[in-house]
Every structure is written in structure tokens, then in C-alpha cells.
Design an enzyme around this catalytic site. Sequence first.
Site, PDB file in Angstrom:
ATOM      1  N   THR A  28       7.385  12.393  -4.548  1.00  0.00           N
ATOM      2  CA  THR A  28       7.394  11.752  -3.866  1.00  0.00           C
ATOM      3  C   THR A  28       7.560  13.418  -2.577  1.00  0.00           C
ATOM      4  O   THR A  28       7.702  13.840  -2.822  1.00  0.00           O
ATOM      5  CB  THR A  28       8.205  11.187  -2.561  1.00  0.00           C
ATOM      6  OG1 THR A  28       8.747   9.846  -4.037  1.00  0.00           O
ATOM      7  CG2 THR A  28       7.767  10.316  -1.209  1.00  0.00           C
ATOM      8  N   THR A  31       2.860  17.523  -2.435  1.00  0.00           N
ATOM      9  CA  THR A  31       2.567  18.085  -3.225  1.00  0.00           C
ATOM     10  C   THR A  31       2.260  16.578  -4.291  1.00  0.00           C
ATOM     11  O   THR A  31       1.178  17.284  -4.700  1.00  0.00           O
ATOM     12  CB  THR A  31       3.301  18.995  -4.278  1.00  0.00           C
ATOM     13  OG1 THR A  31       4.157  19.897  -2.871  1.00  0.00           O
ATOM     14  CG2 THR A  31       2.529  20.384  -4.650  1.00  0.00           C
ATOM     15  N   GLU A 103      14.031   9.587  -6.805  1.00  0.00           N
ATOM     16  CA  GLU A 103      13.642  10.684  -7.753  1.00  0.00           C
ATOM     17  C   GLU A 103      13.792  10.867  -8.695  1.00  0.00           C
ATOM     18  O   GLU A 103      13.676  11.417  -9.658  1.00  0.00           O
ATOM     19  CB  GLU A 103      13.249  11.711  -6.363  1.00  0.00           C
ATOM     20  CG  GLU A 103      12.316  11.306  -5.914  1.00  0.00           C
ATOM     21  CD  GLU A 103      12.405  12.990  -4.458  1.00  0.00           C
ATOM     22  OE1 GLU A 103      11.211  12.879  -3.640  1.00  0.00           O
ATOM     23  OE2 GLU A 103      13.206  13.557  -4.333  1.00  0.00           O
TER      24      GLU A 103
END
Length: 223
Positions: A28, A31, A103
Amino acid sequence: MTQDELKQAVARAAIEYVVEGGIVGVGTGSTANFFIDELGKIKHRIKGAVASSEATAARLKSHGIEVLDLNQVDSMPVYIDGADEITPHGAMIKGGGAALTREKIVASVADKFICIADSSKLVEVLGNFSLPVEVIPMAQAVVAHKLAALGGAPRLRMKDGKPLITENGCLIIDVVGMKIANPSELEAKINNIVGVVTVGLFARQGANVCLLGTAEGVKTLKF
Ligand code: 5RP
């Protein structure tokens, strides 16, 4: 080169790590968004992707990439994501976008973590960027006291004048002013505080590769 151009360059370079016919774990942030745009160009070469946030899922879908439920995934060759800070040993601070728990979960399933970052993210010692900690709402005060006892200044993350609520229904405490000499040890200590969901230190399972965007080109650091 602008910071966005550096991010775009590492996003492009990360495509080499995508395994033909495999599932890609996707992080997330800005980038990661550049990476999703690159992934869209080779979507026919992958089985699908697992998203670490709703924003990432929406962007993947907008490119026609199938988004899979992690519970239906047995293996994932790579997880590709940005970082807020990364050391020359591959330890990271993540969670600037409040997606640290998902993540970490998605990354834990992948064989390799490929970190994509512009060169401003490389630091000798973690801690200039405040350390995000996701907490269960009723434990906010007690966790904040314990984080203060570890030497940092805890601040509840706010959004639009209200405490930010994560996609897991939790809060984020950002710990300011910690110089993190031993990221693995601190990760274990904070994860052990009752009421903590996840700390945004990725050291015990850090990056395997970092593609670092510099003015001289993309540098590959392997850990
Ligand atoms: C989100 C994250 C991001 O990877 C981190 O904040 C870096 O973001 P960006 O690529 O926008 O600099 O951990 O929770």
C-alpha cells in the site's frame, strides 16, 4: 529525477521479480501504486494478486487484475511493497499509510519480500520516522503508557480531527523519537504488549531484496 520518477523506476524494476503464473502480494502507498500500474501491463502473466488494503484492491481491480482472498491462497512467491524507512540490513518501518497489519499478514505468506523505495528511505538507524503501532481501541491508554516506558513519545494518529480508524477497526499510535538500535528485539517487545495488534517494525521478517531508486539508477540490495 523527482521522487515520483525514482518511485516509478523501482516499480518498473520490481516487475522482474514477478513470477510467471504466480500470485503477487501487493503493498500500500504511493510506491506500491506505481507498481500496480506496471503490474497492470503484464496482468495476463499472473494468476492474480492479494491486496494489503482496500485502496490497493481498488487500484488492482481498476487495472483488471483479479484480487484473491488470502484465505484461498496456498503460496505466494513475492510480496512487493514500499517502506517508510529501511536499513542496510533490510529492517523496515512501515505503516505510514496505516495498513501495517494487513501488510505484515500478506508478507508473512510470501517467499520473498521485495521492498521498493526511493533513496530517501535508506537510513543507518530506524526511528526518524515515527513508529506506527496498531492497537485495540480499549487498550489505547495502557499501550501508550507502555510505549512511553520504552523511551518514545506516543501520539494517537488523527484524521480530519478524529482518531484514525484502521480497516481492522483499530487505532494507530505513532511513537516519536525512538532511535531503534535493535529492531528485532524491539519488534518482539512491542508485539508482546497486550492490546497491540501489530507494530510497524518489519525486522524479524524483513525485506529479502530492496530496489532503491537513486539518481544513478536503481540499486539492488540483497539481505
Ligand atoms: C503503508 C506503508 C507504505 O509502504 C509506506 O508508508 C511507504 O509509502 P510510500 O510508498 O507512499 O512512501 O507502509 O502502510
